[in-house]
Every structure is written in C-alpha cells, then in structure tokens.
Design a protein around this motif. Structure first.
Motif: not given
Length: 163
Positions: A19-20, A27-30, A36-43
């Motif tokens: 996933l990461g 093009g998204l930096s985690i 990590w990719s869990t941040q995208l649940l917010i963003d």
C-alpha cells in the motif's frame, strides 16, 4: 465467504500489493508520517479506496485495510481523539469493502456481457474477493519503523511493553 472457503475452491490466493509503495507511486509522500499510509484515512481516503479497487481489478483475492500503523495513541499524536480514531479504523474497513463491492459489480457485469451468454447470468470465473484487517506489531503503533529495528524495546521497560 471465508478464507477457508476461498482456499477450498482455488490453490493460490493472490493478495494485494504494498500500500505505501503504491501511495508513493501516485505522488503522495508518506515517508515521514508516523502513521504511514494510515495518515491517508485523515488526509485523502479516496486515494486508499482507489488503490484497493486497482488491486482487486488486477486480480487480488484479498485486500487489506490501511491500518497497519493504526492505533488510538498514534491517531492521538495526530490530533484525533479516541472516538475519531475508532471511526477512522472503521472507515479503513469501509473503504476496502466499498472497493471490493464496486469491483464485484463491474466483474459480474462484464461476465454477463461476454459473447455466448444467452441468459446474461454467466457464472463468475472467480470467487468474490475478501477483505482483511492489517494489524501491525506492537512496535508499529509506537514508533515509526520500530517493528523493523526493535528501537521501541530500548526506550520502554518490560512493564510498559506488557501494559
């Protein structure tokens, strides 16, 4: 359908990819995110859903949630309270379920449109894919990458680890 059911009908199970890595490819930096990719649940949860859908379309029999780094304390460090953290973990599951269900509709519609199917009710060539929960080790929720290096063990007592 359960994992056991699926394995009774096929010899090989194809899992989703990294996933990461896919997030970074888009093009998204985690890299410097504790979650990590869990941040995208917010963003940006739509990106996660799109990635899950792409893995199902590529042949995955099981996709996992974006929750490897998820923890109440990890979300708290990002300003999310416990209720919000629980909601984000549920969202992670909902995103994979939604992607799986969309894929399955697309897949069964494609089958029904194949030449030679007079009834429009072709049987699926594959079983409906599954959804799995990604659950990191203790170190995954406490430090960025600690589960790989063990650095969390140097900063915590045995009692803290047990707690």
């Amino acid at each position: 359908m359960t994992l056991s059911d699926l394995l009774e009908h096929q010899d090989v199970l194809i899992l989703d990819g990294a996933l990461g890595t896919e997030v970074e490819r888009r093009g998204l930096s985690i890299f410097n995110q504790k979650l990590w990719s869990t941040q995208l649940l917010i963003d940006n949860p739509d990106v996660l859903r799109d990635i899950h859908l792409s893995y199902y379309r590529a042949g995955s029999d099981l996709c996992t949630t974006a929750t490897y780094q998820a923890s109440i304390s990890g979300f708290a460090d990002s300003g999310v309270d416990a209720a919000g953290a629980e909601g984000l973990i549920r969202l992670a599951v909902d995103l994979v379920v939604s992607a799986r269900d969309q894929f399955w509709i697309e897949y069964t519609q494609q089958l029904a449109q194949q030449p030679g199917d007079q009834t429009g009710t072709a049987r699926p060539q594959r079983r409906k894919p599954l959804v799995g929960l990604s659950c990191g080790s203790y170190g995954a929720s406490d430090t960025c990458g600690g589960e790989f290096t063990g650095t969390w063990s140097e900063s915590m007592s045995i009692e803290e680890i047990i707690e």
